[in-house]
Design a protein around this motif. Structure first.
Motif, PDB file in Angstrom:
ATOM      1  N   GLN A 247       0.829  -1.203   0.000  1.00 46.15           N
ATOM      2  CA  GLN A 247       0.000   0.000   0.000  1.00 46.15           C
ATOM      3  C   GLN A 247       0.868   1.259   0.000  1.00 46.15           C
ATOM      4  O   GLN A 247       0.505   2.274  -0.597  1.00 46.15           O
ATOM      5  CB  GLN A 247      -0.931   0.003   1.217  1.00 46.15           C
ATOM      6  N   ALA A 248       2.003   1.195   0.670  1.00 47.29           N
ATOM      7  CA  ALA A 248       2.921   2.331   0.654  1.00 47.29           C
ATOM      8  C   ALA A 248       3.540   2.503  -0.723  1.00 47.29           C
ATOM      9  O   ALA A 248       3.886   3.618  -1.127  1.00 47.29           O
ATOM     10  CB  ALA A 248       4.011   2.141   1.702  1.00 47.29           C
ATOM     11  N   ALA A 249       3.687   1.403  -1.469  1.00 47.58           N
ATOM     12  CA  ALA A 249       4.241   1.483  -2.826  1.00 47.58           C
ATOM     13  C   ALA A 249       3.334   2.280  -3.741  1.00 47.58           C
ATOM     14  O   ALA A 249       3.807   2.972  -4.649  1.00 47.58           O
ATOM     15  CB  ALA A 249       4.462   0.087  -3.388  1.00 47.58           C
ATOM     16  N   LEU A 250       2.020   2.190  -3.526  1.00 46.19           N
ATOM     17  CA  LEU A 250       1.083   2.945  -4.366  1.00 46.19           C
ATOM     18  C   LEU A 250       1.324   4.439  -4.238  1.00 46.19           C
ATOM     19  O   LEU A 250       1.347   5.168  -5.237  1.00 46.19           O
ATOM     20  CB  LEU A 250      -0.350   2.610  -3.970  1.00 46.19           C
ATOM     21  N   THR A 251       1.512   4.910  -3.012  1.00 46.68           N
ATOM     22  CA  THR A 251       1.800   6.330  -2.804  1.00 46.68           C
ATOM     23  C   THR A 251       3.136   6.710  -3.425  1.00 46.68           C
ATOM     24  O   THR A 251       3.280   7.787  -4.024  1.00 46.68           O
ATOM     25  CB  THR A 251       1.813   6.652  -1.305  1.00 46.68           C
ATOM     26  N   THR A 252       4.118   5.819  -3.307  1.00 42.49           N
ATOM     27  CA  THR A 252       5.431   6.085  -3.900  1.00 42.49           C
ATOM     28  C   THR A 252       5.336   6.190  -5.417  1.00 42.49           C
ATOM     29  O   THR A 252       5.923   7.091  -6.028  1.00 42.49           O
ATOM     30  CB  THR A 252       6.417   4.965  -3.519  1.00 42.49           C
TER      31      THR A 252
END
Length: 297
Positions: A247-252
């Motif tokens: 999920q943090a990768a999506l923001t990245t």
């Protein structure tokens, strides 16, 4: 006789009308929920120019089939250029550990609450019920302070340990174990089994629906977690394996300069596939598990 037939016809007509209205309303609601998913899938197959050309027309909801050679280009980009597969592996790893530990710890706690008598049991039961209605967001700051004082902030333990215990899962196990007759336990004790063996060979096998429900909820919770991991894990550095979950990768990915709308949608599709599969295969267990907990409540 005629009046009875007319009454039967009227009732049948009302029943058909009610069903028709119900089906129409359900279809409209389903379409409203499905349209964003269809748009996401369709956009994930398009370049930025194709997406801009189709915007505002019905073609927005249709995948781009004109050039099949570029159909999966956005998926290839997010998997290779943006290394989303690394974040996915992190999430799978976190989820695997949390699911196993969550079942063991919460099942043991539920077993103790259901079958043991000890001083303060009433207060603990009240505390569990009280914590069920406390928003998770209110515990983030105290939890971060605890993780920092324990020295685990910045490590994967800070992500895994807080996710192991869940008062909701304890409550589910407690309600189910309460419904199991005590004669099973007494018979096992006569055969020389201790409490741990009784829990392992009797309680857990009988609670398969609850175990599946808890495993599903634990997996989804870890997979969808974003705020807490970004608070306690270090930011990804070039050349190093990232510790962030998917999920943090999506923001990245969304913050990268030059990323296209199709690539963002492709990353969302990749993220959603495991959740979809979990719901498909575990749906009947979730319904059965929640049904048991609801009946006992």
């Amino acid at each position: 006789m005629e009046s009875a037939q007319k009454l039967h016809v009227v009732r049948k007509a009302k029943k058909i009308t009610y069903r028709t209205i119900t089906y129409i309303c359900a279809t409209v609601i389903a379409v409203l929920f499905i349209f964003p998913l269809v748009w996401m899938l369709a956009t994930s197959t398009k370049t930025e120019m194709q997406y801009a050309n189709d915007l505002g027309s019905f073609s927005t909801f249709l995948p781009y089939f004109s050039d099949l050679s570029t159909f999966f280009d956005n998926y290839a980009s997010v998997l290779t250029e943006y290394d989303i597969w690394k974040y996915a592996l992190n999430s799978f790893g976190y989820a695997a550990v949390v699911v196993v530990c969550n079942i063991i710890v919460n099942a043991l706690a539920g077993y103790v609450m259901a079958k043991f008598t000890f001083p303060g049991k009433g207060f603990v039961s009240f505390l569990i019920m009280f914590l069920l209605v406390v928003p998770v967001e209110t515990t983030i700051i105290p939890l971060y302070s605890i993780a920092h004082n324990l020295g685990i902030s910045g490590t994967v333990l800070a992500v895994i340990l807080p996710a192991i215990v869940s008062v909701f899962n304890i409550f589910l196990f407690q309600q189910f174990f309460t419904s199991i007759p005590k004669e099973y336990i007494e018979a096992a004790q006569l055969d020389g089994a201790n409490q741990l063996k009784i829990f392992r060979i009797i309680m857990l096998p009988l609670s398969a629906p609850i175990v599946a429900t808890v495993a599903t909820f634990a997996f989804i919770g870890v997979w969808n977690d974003y705020i807490w991991p970004t608070m306690v894990l270090p930011s990804p550095q070039p050349g190093e394996w990232p510790l962030y979950p998917i999920q943090a990768a999506l923001t990245t990915i969304q913050s990268i300069e030059g990323v296209t709308t199709g690539e963002v949608m492709a990353s969302l599709v990749v993220t959603s596939i495991p959740i979809f599969l979990v719901y498909v295969f575990a749906q009947k267990y979730i319904v059965a598990g929640i049904g048991v907990g609801g009946l006992k409540l």
